[in-house]
Design a protein around this motif. Structure first.
Motif, PDB file in Angstrom:
ATOM      1  N   ASP A  84       0.746  -1.198   0.180  1.00 58.37           N
ATOM      2  CA  ASP A  84      -0.036   0.015  -0.028  1.00 58.37           C
ATOM      3  C   ASP A  84       1.083   1.196  -0.034  1.00 58.37           C
ATOM      4  O   ASP A  84       1.624   1.726   0.968  1.00 58.37           O
ATOM      5  N   VAL A  85       0.804   2.034  -1.221  1.00 61.16           N
ATOM      6  CA  VAL A  85       1.792   3.166  -1.159  1.00 61.16           C
ATOM      7  C   VAL A  85       0.768   4.364  -0.710  1.00 61.16           C
ATOM      8  O   VAL A  85       0.059   4.632  -1.134  1.00 61.16           O
ATOM      9  N   LEU A  86       1.414   5.241   0.281  1.00 63.28           N
ATOM     10  CA  LEU A  86       0.644   6.204   0.891  1.00 63.28           C
ATOM     11  C   LEU A  86       1.059   7.356   0.180  1.00 63.28           C
ATOM     12  O   LEU A  86       0.193   8.169   0.023  1.00 63.28           O
ATOM     13  N   SER A  87       2.273   7.713  -0.232  1.00 61.42           N
ATOM     14  CA  SER A  87       2.774   8.885  -1.162  1.00 61.42           C
ATOM     15  C   SER A  87       3.847   8.348  -2.134  1.00 61.42           C
ATOM     16  O   SER A  87       4.888   7.558  -1.541  1.00 61.42           O
ATOM     17  N   TYR A  88       4.242   9.377  -2.785  1.00 60.98           N
ATOM     18  CA  TYR A  88       5.324   9.155  -3.856  1.00 60.98           C
ATOM     19  C   TYR A  88       5.708  10.502  -4.501  1.00 60.98           C
ATOM     20  O   TYR A  88       4.743  11.368  -4.808  1.00 60.98           O
ATOM     21  N   GLN A  89       6.952  11.024  -4.176  1.00 59.11           N
ATOM     22  CA  GLN A  89       7.214  11.947  -4.896  1.00 59.11           C
ATOM     23  C   GLN A  89       8.866  11.845  -5.543  1.00 59.11           C
ATOM     24  O   GLN A  89       9.380  10.719  -5.192  1.00 59.11           O
ATOM     25  N   ASP A  90       9.137  12.578  -6.556  1.00 59.74           N
ATOM     26  CA  ASP A  90      10.483  12.220  -7.264  1.00 59.74           C
ATOM     27  C   ASP A  90      11.093  13.481  -7.685  1.00 59.74           C
ATOM     28  O   ASP A  90      10.161  14.531  -8.055  1.00 59.74           O
ATOM     29  N   ASP A  91      12.083  14.104  -7.376  1.00 58.06           N
ATOM     30  CA  ASP A  91      12.931  15.054  -7.890  1.00 58.06           C
ATOM     31  C   ASP A  91      13.720  14.550  -8.949  1.00 58.06           C
ATOM     32  O   ASP A  91      15.070  14.715  -8.849  1.00 58.06           O
ATOM     33  N   ALA A  92      13.415  14.211 -10.113  1.00 55.70           N
ATOM     34  CA  ALA A  92      14.255  13.652 -11.035  1.00 55.70           C
ATOM     35  C   ALA A  92      15.171  14.837 -11.838  1.00 55.70           C
ATOM     36  O   ALA A  92      14.712  16.172 -11.941  1.00 55.70           O
ATOM     37  N   GLU A  93      16.158  14.182 -12.450  1.00 59.15           N
ATOM     38  CA  GLU A  93      17.189  15.080 -13.024  1.00 59.15           C
ATOM     39  C   GLU A  93      17.492  14.397 -14.518  1.00 59.15           C
ATOM     40  O   GLU A  93      17.580  13.178 -14.633  1.00 59.15           O
ATOM     41  N   VAL A 109      19.202   9.844 -17.156  1.00 56.56           N
ATOM     42  CA  VAL A 109      18.140  10.707 -16.373  1.00 56.56           C
ATOM     43  C   VAL A 109      18.314   9.626 -15.017  1.00 56.56           C
ATOM     44  O   VAL A 109      18.582   8.403 -15.021  1.00 56.56           O
ATOM     45  N   ARG A 110      18.150  10.428 -13.875  1.00 58.72           N
ATOM     46  CA  ARG A 110      18.283   9.947 -12.542  1.00 58.72           C
ATOM     47  C   ARG A 110      17.015  10.130 -11.733  1.00 58.72           C
ATOM     48  O   ARG A 110      16.527  11.456 -11.792  1.00 58.72           O
ATOM     49  N   LEU A 111      16.383   9.202 -11.196  1.00 60.59           N
ATOM     50  CA  LEU A 111      15.236   9.280 -10.469  1.00 60.59           C
ATOM     51  C   LEU A 111      15.393   9.142  -9.127  1.00 60.59           C
ATOM     52  O   LEU A 111      16.041   8.168  -8.578  1.00 60.59           O
ATOM     53  N   TYR A 112      15.009   9.941  -8.218  1.00 61.40           N
ATOM     54  CA  TYR A 112      15.104   9.863  -6.806  1.00 61.40           C
ATOM     55  C   TYR A 112      13.648   9.837  -6.144  1.00 61.40           C
ATOM     56  O   TYR A 112      13.048  10.576  -5.543  1.00 61.40           O
ATOM     57  N   PRO A 113      13.069   8.725  -6.537  1.00 61.13           N
ATOM     58  CA  PRO A 113      11.654   8.467  -5.878  1.00 61.13           C
ATOM     59  C   PRO A 113      11.725   8.367  -4.491  1.00 61.13           C
ATOM     60  O   PRO A 113      12.592   7.721  -3.720  1.00 61.13           O
ATOM     61  N   LYS A 114      10.761   9.113  -3.717  1.00 60.32           N
ATOM     62  CA  LYS A 114      10.631   9.028  -2.259  1.00 60.32           C
ATOM     63  C   LYS A 114       9.097   8.450  -1.998  1.00 60.32           C
ATOM     64  O   LYS A 114       8.269   8.973  -2.307  1.00 60.32           O
ATOM     65  N   VAL A 115       9.202   7.095  -1.308  1.00 57.63           N
ATOM     66  CA  VAL A 115       8.003   6.704  -1.233  1.00 57.63           C
ATOM     67  C   VAL A 115       7.622   6.384   0.123  1.00 57.63           C
ATOM     68  O   VAL A 115       8.458   5.856   0.912  1.00 57.63           O
ATOM     69  N   VAL A 116       6.514   6.492   0.469  1.00 53.31           N
ATOM     70  CA  VAL A 116       5.780   5.963   1.740  1.00 53.31           C
ATOM     71  C   VAL A 116       4.839   4.868   1.544  1.00 53.31           C
ATOM     72  O   VAL A 116       3.816   5.113   0.963  1.00 53.31           O
ATOM     73  N   ILE A 117       5.137   3.786   2.385  1.00 54.44           N
ATOM     74  CA  ILE A 117       4.153   2.670   2.405  1.00 54.44           C
ATOM     75  C   ILE A 117       3.672   2.373   3.577  1.00 54.44           C
ATOM     76  O   ILE A 117       4.353   2.908   4.536  1.00 54.44           O
ATOM     77  N   GLN A 118       2.601   1.595   3.490  1.00 54.48           N
ATOM     78  CA  GLN A 118       1.805   1.285   4.702  1.00 54.48           C
ATOM     79  C   GLN A 118       2.591   0.438   5.535  1.00 54.48           C
ATOM     80  O   GLN A 118       2.664   0.439   6.795  1.00 54.48           O
ATOM     81  N   GLN A 119       2.972  -0.775   5.025  1.00 55.91           N
ATOM     82  CA  GLN A 119       3.718  -1.968   5.620  1.00 55.91           C
ATOM     83  C   GLN A 119       5.131  -1.801   5.939  1.00 55.91           C
ATOM     84  O   GLN A 119       6.075  -1.939   4.840  1.00 55.91           O
ATOM     85  N   SER A 120       5.604  -1.525   7.052  1.00 58.11           N
ATOM     86  CA  SER A 120       7.096  -1.446   7.326  1.00 58.11           C
ATOM     87  C   SER A 120       8.104  -2.629   6.949  1.00 58.11           C
ATOM     88  O   SER A 120       9.075  -2.856   6.701  1.00 58.11           O
ATOM     89  N   LYS A 121       7.303  -3.837   6.911  1.00 62.06           N
ATOM     90  CA  LYS A 121       7.826  -4.910   6.690  1.00 62.06           C
ATOM     91  C   LYS A 121       8.267  -5.444   5.010  1.00 62.06           C
ATOM     92  O   LYS A 121       9.086  -6.118   4.783  1.00 62.06           O
ATOM     93  N   LYS A 122       7.619  -4.583   4.368  1.00 62.39           N
ATOM     94  CA  LYS A 122       7.848  -4.793   2.925  1.00 62.39           C
ATOM     95  C   LYS A 122       8.800  -3.434   2.303  1.00 62.39           C
ATOM     96  O   LYS A 122       8.956  -3.234   1.216  1.00 62.39           O
TER      97      LYS A 122
END
Length: 155
Positions: A84-93, A109-122
């Motif tokens: 379960d993805v709660l948020s996703y942001q990326d500051d790509a270059e 291209v460099r992608l820097y995705p910052k993702v917040v998920i529900q399940q810490s075990k995953k």
């Protein structure tokens, strides 16, 4: 089995030029892209190439397409794997290399995705799914330059 989808875009530009030197003609590069059923998009060249810096340029749009497609592919693979993805942001270059003769191409291209998920075990699985997302991304599969991912995932 494969499926073909056709995408259409209409470009409109009118010749407006200015004389910069008696023998040199410079064209304004601002133009309209029309896609049926959507608002017109006003585009120019990048500032470095004598365009209007307040408008989107093809380089902006290519990078935007890639980062957007990667996110949608990532959300798909996460849903397939019960994450379960709660948020996703990326500051790509993106790095554009321009040669002495004026030709150029993206080299990375460099992608820097910052993702917040529900399940810490995953978290580890969620980080690794960026590879699968890249394999599925329509835009990434259409590019001939290196695409590197530097993801972070937290819960």
């Amino acid at each position: 089995m494969s499926f073909n989808h056709i995408f259409k875009a209409k470009l409109t530009w009118d010749s407006v030029s200015k004389e910069t030197i008696a023998t040199t003609k410079t064209y304004f590069k601002t133009h309209q892209i029309t896609i049926e059923g959507k608002e017109n998009l006003t585009v120019s060249a990048a500032k470095a190439f004598k365009g209007d810096p307040s408008l989107y340029n093809p380089e902006d749009l290519l990078l935007s397409s890639l980062v957007s497609c990667h996110m949608m592919s990532y959300l798909y693979v996460c849903s397939q794997n019960g994450i379960d993805v709660l948020s996703y942001q990326d500051d790509a270059e993106a790095t554009l290399e321009v040669s002495e003769n004026g030709s150029g191409r993206f080299i990375e291209v460099r992608l820097y995705p910052k993702v917040v998920i529900q399940q810490s075990k995953k978290i580890d699985e969620a980080i690794n799914l960026h590879v699968k997302a890249n394999e599925l991304c329509f835009i990434a599969n259409s590019c001939n330059f290196k695409i590197v991912h530097y993801p972070t995932v937290s819960s």
